[in-house]
Enzyme design. Sequence first.
Site, PDB file in Angstrom:
ATOM      1  N   LYS A  23     -26.021 -17.716 -92.442  1.00 50.83           N
ATOM      2  CA  LYS A  23     -27.368 -17.181 -92.303  1.00 50.83           C
ATOM      3  C   LYS A  23     -27.443 -15.794 -92.927  1.00 50.83           C
ATOM      4  O   LYS A  23     -26.484 -15.017 -92.857  1.00 50.83           O
ATOM      5  CB  LYS A  23     -27.749 -17.134 -90.816  1.00 50.83           C
ATOM      6  CG  LYS A  23     -29.221 -16.855 -90.543  1.00 50.83           C
ATOM      7  CD  LYS A  23     -29.502 -16.938 -89.039  1.00 50.83           C
ATOM      8  CE  LYS A  23     -30.963 -16.636 -88.726  1.00 50.83           C
ATOM      9  NZ  LYS A  23     -31.252 -16.723 -87.279  1.00 50.83           N
TER      10      LYS A  23
ATOM     11  N   SER B 140     -35.197 -19.383 -85.999  1.00 55.86           N
ATOM     12  CA  SER B 140     -35.207 -18.686 -87.273  1.00 55.86           C
ATOM     13  C   SER B 140     -34.094 -19.132 -88.235  1.00 55.86           C
ATOM     14  O   SER B 140     -34.102 -18.763 -89.414  1.00 55.86           O
ATOM     15  CB  SER B 140     -35.060 -17.178 -87.033  1.00 55.86           C
ATOM     16  OG  SER B 140     -33.831 -16.876 -86.388  1.00 55.86           O
TER      17      SER B 140
ATOM     18  N   SER C  27     -32.852 -19.779 -81.718  1.00 55.69           N
ATOM     19  CA  SER C  27     -32.932 -19.810 -83.179  1.00 55.69           C
ATOM     20  C   SER C  27     -31.903 -20.705 -83.852  1.00 55.69           C
ATOM     21  O   SER C  27     -31.977 -20.913 -85.061  1.00 55.69           O
ATOM     22  CB  SER C  27     -32.805 -18.386 -83.742  1.00 55.69           C
ATOM     23  OG  SER C  27     -33.965 -17.640 -83.460  1.00 55.69           O
TER      24      SER C  27
END
Length: 401
Positions: free
Chosen positions: A65, A143, A167
Amino acid sequence: MQLLLTRIKLNRLRPVCRYSTPSLNDTYEAISVHNPRLNALPHIHPLDPTQEVNGPLSGWSFAVKSNIASPLPTTCASSMLSSYTSPFSATAVTKLEHAGARMIGTSNMDEFGMGSLNQSSVHGPAHNLHPENGNVLHSPGGSSGGSAAAVAARMCRVALGSDTGGSVRLPASWCGVVGFKPSYGRVSRYGLVSYASSLDSVGILARSTQDIRHTFNIISAPDPHDMTCMSKSLRSRIDTLCASREWISHNTIASEPLKGVRVGVPSEFWVDELSPSAIDAWKRGAAKLESLGCDVIPVSLPHTPHTLPAYYTLALAEASSNLARFDGIRFGTRHPPTQSTRASLKYAQTRTMGFGDEVKRRILLGTFVMSARAYENYYLPSQRIRRLVQREFNRIFAMPN
């Protein structure tokens, strides 16, 4: 007892999950096919055969990420950090590389991890591999939406994400993959750009629980760089406690591999907003667990209705503090004002231009709840609610199992 859940989920679910092993060549082929449409990986690491390392994860590929430090740009999907490359890699990334896994790129995300649709990214929105109607593109969730989409499209075998309030688990659900949020402190947060420090965790996404288990075993280790990471002595005590529980050991009964595990279903989780399809999936999940030998029982967590407002109060307060460092001087791309030389205006211009709307909205709310007028009315009650919720979970996990 909460810390035992990691051992239960990864050890006991292993026999009932399928296994998936995309090769490195398959990974890069999938990237060339799917990434232009899904926009899951904004930065891709070229394949270099000379960098191969022998280890337990040799031949594995993983994505990281964009808010986790790596050799590629750590942008947090924000124009504030559009040109930033970390001078070091996160502990989780380093451990995977030392185990032989190959990093193939950084994944798209909501800016600074603030969102649940993966729409607020400077790289543009990420998309779900599974459209419902023809070529209509749908959100992968957020996210960590880019990580979930990349795993679903076989652009990597596993992916690292961050989970503050869902997330990792939300995009995993939306993309049809496995998302795992370890207990706080199990995996080092060193190298993770902080959103809410008391809630952030490095999580794992993969197509099977086996891959989650192997990855977790590599990155779950003490780290002197992170004071919130569990120490070696605490991990040893937990392992000793796990070994003393007969119901955690591998069950040889093929028809009931989870026999002896008690699963609680909180009655407060049955809220009016649940759709019929969600309720049906929940019921089928409980029935499946019962068929595998679990004892499914109702439990009560009375303070559940208060958890969401408490979460947002605490998370935004911490975000307001953590993101104060992005001022164009310490960190962040600087946007000086055209005329004024006042330092406050320099900060204001940089943060106005560098942050997206959602991030600015959360900073404003977090700054408000930490103000002298609102601190006692919002922040302190939220801390008390968090402690009450923790006690309720401790009470449930202390029940005979």
